[in-house]
Every structure is written in structure tokens, then in C-alpha cells.
Design an enzyme around this catalytic site. Structure first.
Site, PDB file in Angstrom:
ATOM      1  N   SER A  50      -6.969 -12.143   5.610  1.00 58.79           N
ATOM      2  CA  SER A  50      -6.053 -13.280   5.729  1.00 58.79           C
ATOM      3  C   SER A  50      -6.517 -14.252   6.835  1.00 58.79           C
ATOM      4  O   SER A  50      -7.629 -14.766   6.771  1.00 58.79           O
ATOM      5  CB  SER A  50      -4.638 -12.752   5.959  1.00 58.79           C
ATOM      6  OG  SER A  50      -3.704 -13.750   5.728  1.00 58.79           O
ATOM      7  N   ASP A  59      -0.579 -11.743  -4.702  1.00 65.06           N
ATOM      8  CA  ASP A  59      -0.448 -12.020  -3.264  1.00 65.06           C
ATOM      9  C   ASP A  59       0.599 -13.115  -3.076  1.00 65.06           C
ATOM     10  O   ASP A  59       0.471 -14.207  -3.640  1.00 65.06           O
ATOM     11  CB  ASP A  59      -1.832 -12.475  -2.756  1.00 65.06           C
ATOM     12  CG  ASP A  59      -1.898 -12.633  -1.256  1.00 65.06           C
ATOM     13  OD1 ASP A  59      -0.925 -13.120  -0.671  1.00 65.06           O
ATOM     14  OD2 ASP A  59      -2.950 -12.296  -0.683  1.00 65.06           O
ATOM     15  N   HIS A  66      -0.763  -8.781  -0.906  1.00 66.25           N
ATOM     16  CA  HIS A  66      -1.466  -9.192   0.315  1.00 66.25           C
ATOM     17  C   HIS A  66      -1.650  -8.047   1.312  1.00 66.25           C
ATOM     18  O   HIS A  66      -2.309  -8.227   2.326  1.00 66.25           O
ATOM     19  CB  HIS A  66      -0.635 -10.300   0.982  1.00 66.25           C
ATOM     20  CG  HIS A  66      -1.361 -11.044   2.072  1.00 66.25           C
ATOM     21  ND1 HIS A  66      -2.468 -11.819   1.819  1.00 66.25           N
ATOM     22  CD2 HIS A  66      -1.144 -11.130   3.413  1.00 66.25           C
ATOM     23  CE1 HIS A  66      -2.896 -12.356   2.959  1.00 66.25           C
ATOM     24  NE2 HIS A  66      -2.119 -11.944   3.930  1.00 66.25           N
TER      25      HIS A  66
HETATM   26  N1  LIG Z   1       6.299 -11.850   6.825  1.00 66.28           N
HETATM   27  C1  LIG Z   1       5.153 -11.129   7.311  1.00 66.28           C
HETATM   28  C2  LIG Z   1       4.007 -12.100   7.390  1.00 66.28           C
HETATM   29  C3  LIG Z   1       2.833 -11.626   8.099  1.00 66.28           C
HETATM   30  C4  LIG Z   1       1.855 -10.858   7.242  1.00 66.28           C
HETATM   31  O1  LIG Z   1       2.035 -10.610   6.044  1.00 66.28           O
HETATM   32  N2  LIG Z   1       0.793 -10.471   7.899  1.00 66.28           N
HETATM   33  C5  LIG Z   1      -0.273  -9.815   7.226  1.00 66.28           C
HETATM   34  C6  LIG Z   1      -1.564 -10.525   7.582  1.00 66.28           C
HETATM   35  S1  LIG Z   1      -1.444 -12.253   7.213  1.00 66.28           S
HETATM   36  C7  LIG Z   1      -0.364  -8.389   7.685  1.00 66.28           C
HETATM   37  O2  LIG Z   1      -1.405  -7.783   7.532  1.00 66.28           O
HETATM   38  N3  LIG Z   1       0.718  -7.836   8.249  1.00 66.28           N
HETATM   39  C8  LIG Z   1       0.711  -6.551   8.856  1.00 66.28           C
HETATM   40  C9  LIG Z   1       0.762  -5.386   7.950  1.00 66.28           C
HETATM   41  O3  LIG Z   1       0.828  -5.535   6.734  1.00 66.28           O
HETATM   42  O4  LIG Z   1       0.728  -4.267   8.479  1.00 66.28           O
HETATM   43  C10 LIG Z   1       5.477 -10.505   8.652  1.00 66.28           C
HETATM   44  O5  LIG Z   1       6.137 -11.130   9.500  1.00 66.28           O
HETATM   45  O6  LIG Z   1       5.030  -9.360   8.884  1.00 66.28           O
END
Ligand SMILES: N[C@@H](CCC(=O)N[C@@H](CS)C(=O)NCC(=O)O)C(=O)O
Length: 284
Positions: free
Chosen positions: A153, A230, A262
Site C-alpha cells: 500500500s 481491495d 487489501h
Molecule cells: N481503516 C484502516 C485503514 C488502514 C489500513 O487498511 N491500513 C493497511 C495498510 S494501508 C494495513 O495494513 N493495516 C494494518 C493491518 O491490516 O494489520 C485502519 O484504520 O486500520
């Protein structure tokens, strides 16, 4: 290996090697920074090894990729170290820094901010691009000429951006669901409004599509995987990366997968291919 400049926070035996979390005073960030490192068995036995830097996305830390991507076992198989930096400075004490997931803490975008108050600490481009590799190479038996970079990302954007800007340093590159053209998203507009004081044109230094348009080129193939379920697909815009690579004559393998979202469940489904992609060049 770890001494006065780098402090050991945690160490765990893992996949024949070890995962550690370290802290150090960062010159570029002007704050203490944390980094996760996987050392394969060969490095523990004193051999010099190649490295892959792994850059995580919004809201993540130095722990996320190492814990969730399932990359360690494949890096261990190839005798490659993994280095996982944090995704922003922490504790800069800037008003609003912790208010939203897409700016400030956890959202450094791997750029150097130019506008106050962000410019003093938000210098992730210089930190990940220069300071951290130098520190890692003086601390561990890493081969400076054998570095790869990958990310997810926002971190996928960072990986593409670093590799296109400095292909001599970053010999191999890959990305999961990268933000292909931040200058054409609301995420990028918001980041530039704060980090660049509204000067959207500064994205030219970092935006993978704009770098390709400006003639930047990587001699290797960019490996990119994207899930078609995604929820951020409209912001990630893999089609723009495909068009930019085609126009620029940049080798790109873009794989789009029905049903994948995603998350790191998607990342871990294809991580073996990514580690193999890096290993093929870094171990040659
Ligand atoms: N709504 C989400 C948006 C952020 C998100 O999806 N982040 C992705 C990277 S852009 C991620 O890898 N989050 C951490 C995870 O999945 O452990 C949040 O606040 O956690």
C-alpha cells in the site's frame, strides 16, 4: 553487533534465525526510531547476507509486516535478512498528528516534508533511503550491494519510489497493492497539503507514475500484486502504473487477483513469489 548506537528491545528465535526489534536515535527524524530485523541463520554464523527492506502501509509499525506477511520463513530459506522500518516518526508532538489514520503518526508516506511544523521530523525518505541502510550495514553483516525493497500500500508506493529513484542501491523491487500515483488521490492531496505546504508538484520526486514519466527506470522487473476486492482500489489505481510503465518501457509484472482484499491475508498469499523474485537476483 548491537551496541551503543542501536539498542535491543526484543529478540525471538524464528525459522532458524532470529527476529529482533531495535531502537536507535535517528539523525534524520530527530527522534528515537524503532526497526524490526530478521537475521537468517547464515548471518548469525557470521556470513554476509543480502537484505530486503519491507515497508508497511498506513497505521502500521515496524512489527506489522514481520508478524503478518509470513515473509520470514521464505527469507530464511534463501538466507536473506529482512529490515522493517516504522511507517512514520513517533512522538513529534505536532498538533493533529494522531487525529486521523492517513496523516501524521503511521502515515509518513516515505517522503521528506518541506513545510513546518512537519519538516523537522517527517523525513522518512532520507531516513529509509539513506540513514537506515548505512546504520544497518555498519551494525550487521549485510552486503550493501545486494539490497531489495518491497512494500504494501503506502509502503508499496515507497518501495517503487525508492527503487526508481536509486536503482543502483535497490537492486530488486516488488509491491503489494501499491499506491501507484499518490498525486492523483485524496490521500496524496491531503499529505501534500500538510507535508509540502500545499505544493502538490513535490510529488514528482516520489510518485511512481510521475517518476516513470520523468524518465526514471529500474533495470529489473517491477513485480506488483493487486487484489480485485481491495476496498482501496480506486485510490491505488494499478491501471495508472500499468500505463506509465508501458509508456516508459519499464518492465512490470502486474498480477490482479479476483477475490483478494487489501489485508495481510492477501499479502501472505503471494509473499513467497515476492521473496523468490528478490532472491533470484540478490543471491545470484
Ligand atoms: N481503516 C484502516 C485503514 C488502514 C489500513 O487498511 N491500513 C493497511 C495498510 S494501508 C494495513 O495494513 N493495516 C494494518 C493491518 O491490516 O494489520 C485502519 O484504520 O486500520
Amino acid at each position: 553487533m548491537v551496541g551503543d548506537t542501536v539498542q535491543l528491545l526484543e529478540r525471538h528465535a524464528c525459522c532458524g534465525g532470529e527476529v529482533s526489534f531495535l531502537s536507535h536515535a535517528s539523525r534524520e527524524l530527530g527522534l528515537d526510531a524503532k526497526v524490526g530485523v530478521f537475521l537468517p541463520r547464515q548471518a548469525l554464523e557470521g556470513a554476509s547476507v543480502p537484505t530486503i527492506y519491507v515497508l508497511a502501509g498506513l497505521t502500521c509499525t515496524q512489527e506489522t509486516f514481520l508478524i503478518k506477511a509470513n515473509a520470514v520463513r521464505y527469507a530464511a530459506k534463501h538466507g536473506i535478512a529482512l529490515i522493517a522500518p516504522d511507517t512514520s516518526p513517533r512522538g513529534a508532538n505536532i498538533a493533529g498528528e494522531d487525529d486521523s489514520y492517513d496523516i501524521g503518526t503511521g502515515a509518513g508516506y516515505y517522503v521528506d516534508a518541506t513545510a513546518q511544523p512537519w519538516s523537522e521530523h517527517y523525513r522518512m525518505a532520507s531516513y529509509v533511503g539513506k540513514e537506515l541502510p548505512a546504520l544497518m550495514e555498519e551494525t550487521f553483516p549485510f552486503i550493501p550491494e545486494r539490497c531489495g525493497i518491497m512494500g504494501h500500500s503506502m509502503g508499496g508506493m515507497g518501495a517503487l519510489s525508492f527503487a526508481l529513484s536509486a536503482p543502483d542501491k535497490w537492486k530488486t523491487v516488488s509491491a503489494f497493492a501499491p499506491l501507484s500515483s499518490p498525486s492523483r488521490t485524496d490521500w496524496g492531496e491531503k499529505a501534500a497539503n500538510l507535508y509540502f505546504g500545499g505544493n502538490q508538484s513535490l510529488w514528482q520526486q516520489y510518485d511512481p507514475c510521475l517518476l516513470l514519466k520523468a524518465g526514471k527506470h529500474h533495470p529489473g522487473t517491477l513485480l506488483v500484486d493487486q487484489g480485485l476486492s481491495d476496498n482501496f482500489l480506486e485510490k491505488l489505481q494499478p491501471n495508472l502504473l500499468q500505463e506509465a510503465a508501458r509508456s516508459a518501457g519499464q518492465a512490470l509484472t502486474l498480477r490482479q487477483h479476483e477475490g483478494f482484499d487489501h489485508s495481510y491475508w492477501f499479502v501472505q498469499s503471494f509473499i513467497e513469489d515476492h521473496i523468490n523474485h528478490h532472491a533470484a537476483e540478490l543471491r545470484a
